[in-house]
Enzyme design. Sequence first.
Site, PDB file in Angstrom:
ATOM      1  N   LYS A 104       0.824  -1.215   0.000  1.00 59.95           N
ATOM      2  CA  LYS A 104       0.000   0.000   0.000  1.00 59.95           C
ATOM      3  C   LYS A 104       0.853   1.257   0.000  1.00 59.95           C
ATOM      4  O   LYS A 104       0.365   2.338  -0.343  1.00 59.95           O
ATOM      5  CB  LYS A 104      -0.929  -0.016   1.205  1.00 59.95           C
ATOM      6  CG  LYS A 104      -2.021  -1.057   1.087  1.00 59.95           C
ATOM      7  CD  LYS A 104      -3.369  -0.410   0.934  1.00 59.95           C
ATOM      8  CE  LYS A 104      -4.307  -1.344   0.208  1.00 59.95           C
ATOM      9  NZ  LYS A 104      -5.585  -0.716  -0.087  1.00 59.95           N
ATOM     10  N   ASP A 162      -8.319   0.455   7.100  1.00 59.58           N
ATOM     11  CA  ASP A 162      -8.227  -0.625   8.071  1.00 59.58           C
ATOM     12  C   ASP A 162      -6.767  -0.810   8.470  1.00 59.58           C
ATOM     13  O   ASP A 162      -6.412  -1.780   9.110  1.00 59.58           O
ATOM     14  CB  ASP A 162      -8.843  -1.914   7.522  1.00 59.58           C
ATOM     15  CG  ASP A 162      -8.632  -2.028   6.046  1.00 59.58           C
ATOM     16  OD1 ASP A 162      -7.474  -1.844   5.612  1.00 59.58           O
ATOM     17  OD2 ASP A 162      -9.609  -2.280   5.317  1.00 59.58           O
TER      18      ASP A 162
HETATM   19  C1  PLP Z   1      -2.210  -6.296   2.843  1.00 59.03           C
HETATM   20  C2  PLP Z   1      -3.321  -6.021   1.913  1.00 59.03           C
HETATM   21  N1  PLP Z   1      -3.515  -6.845   0.879  1.00 59.03           N
HETATM   22  C3  PLP Z   1      -4.516  -6.640   0.006  1.00 59.03           C
HETATM   23  C4  PLP Z   1      -5.374  -5.578   0.150  1.00 59.03           C
HETATM   24  C5  PLP Z   1      -6.504  -5.422  -0.821  1.00 59.03           C
HETATM   25  O1  PLP Z   1      -6.388  -4.310  -1.625  1.00 59.03           O
HETATM   26  P1  PLP Z   1      -7.691  -3.698  -2.313  1.00 59.03           P
HETATM   27  O2  PLP Z   1      -8.538  -3.117  -1.217  1.00 59.03           O
HETATM   28  O3  PLP Z   1      -7.185  -2.708  -3.255  1.00 59.03           O
HETATM   29  O4  PLP Z   1      -8.405  -4.848  -2.954  1.00 59.03           O
HETATM   30  C6  PLP Z   1      -5.214  -4.698   1.222  1.00 59.03           C
HETATM   31  C7  PLP Z   1      -6.114  -3.553   1.407  1.00 59.03           C
HETATM   32  O5  PLP Z   1      -6.056  -2.841   2.383  1.00 59.03           O
HETATM   33  C8  PLP Z   1      -4.158  -4.920   2.126  1.00 59.03           C
HETATM   34  O6  PLP Z   1      -3.944  -4.112   3.176  1.00 59.03           O
END
Ligand code: PLP
Length: 409
Positions: free
Chosen positions: A90, A137
């Site tokens: 992120k 989150d």
């Molecule tokens: C560690 C991690 N993986 C995957 C995702 C999923 O990303 P998206 O919300 O763009 O689908 C998030 C989203 O916060 C995340 O924190």
Amino acid sequence: MAEELTRNAGTNDAFTLVLNAQAVPGSQWTEGQNAILSDAGFAVASETIRGWPGYAETPLVALPALAAETGVAALHYKDESTRFGLGSFKALGGAYAVARLLQKELSARLGRDVSMEEITARAVPEAAQITVCCATDGNHGRSVAWGAQSFGCACVIFIHATVSEGRKTAIEAFGAEVRRTPGNYDDSVREAQEVASAEGWFVVSDTSYPGYMDVPRDVMQGYEIMAAEALDALDQPPTHIFLQTGVGGMAAAVTAQAVRRYGTDRPKIVLCDPDQAACFLASYRTGARTAVHGDLDTLMAGLACGEVSALAWEILQDHGDAVMALTDATAIAAMRRLAFPQGGDRALVAGESAVAGIAGLRLAMADPEAREKLGLDASSRILTFGTEGDTDPELYEELIGAPASQIRA
Ligand SMILES: Cc1ncc(COP(=O)(O)O)c(C=O)c1O
């Protein structure tokens, strides 16, 4: 009606697989999709982010023993646990969107073209008059707070009821004010929006909805770097990419990079939702963007989203082939398998939201009908993205029975 199968109901290994009836094999990358994520947009994002202090490619780790155990020819895991020291992929998205927003807003306020170099170098003092905010989150808020701190603007982050204190503290460490709101993630998104409108702040959200597209498009454009690094590092293109989904921004960005690169020969794209927050499952079932409600109570905190991002849907309604919904227990099992590998694979620190892709692959390979529906066999080459490390170190230790430092050692 979408084809689907449900397996192992009531057990830890319960899963549902839904095929996307709208995914047409060999479908083209459309002009509309190119208006969201393009080679030109990617070139700008790539040049900017690769120029930030601390940029380094994350490792693409081959897991031959797990591949053999699972029954596929190759399995790669892009380990994002070290990205910019923030612990998740992120870092690429929110911070980049903050930089782009500051560039646009300061150009308008100052009546001249402010360059990206000026933003990155904190050369425009008026940036301090701007406040960015978002709901999170955990990981997205960390990225936005880091971006705000790096580029010299103010930042307020909204977290919902069940975001851990550890994640809150990690965001505060980047100088942001953190406000806790009642309800689930989607409620905190609405709260951030309302307060921003009242205060004249700028929402830097990772999810998009009609009327709010520019910022989340920049977020996704930043994520594409992760996909490009991974695909560049592979000797042969993958046959399948398994991608965990929250609002779908990450999955859409990876898919966009794969489709633009490989065209109609793109790999099969399999999305993986937590069963308690399965908004892609609901959407592929109905053939339209469909929200799920409730407390979205999953351990996979980063994936606890009830609404698919509108922009992500524009890409994944055509180019996502299937979705699986999985239990928290399968994610924990995958985290442990990566932390305590067998057969010589490297030990990996993978957080709760990092492993749904690997978990989905293992479940699908263990089920002949799921295998057949997804076109998986012993010659398949799988790419997965380990999207976070131990972003909540206490929870990681509790689930694994050892601290991340011990696993890394
Ligand atoms: C560690 C991690 N993986 C995957 C995702 C999923 O990303 P998206 O919300 O763009 O689908 C998030 C989203 O916060 C995340 O924190």
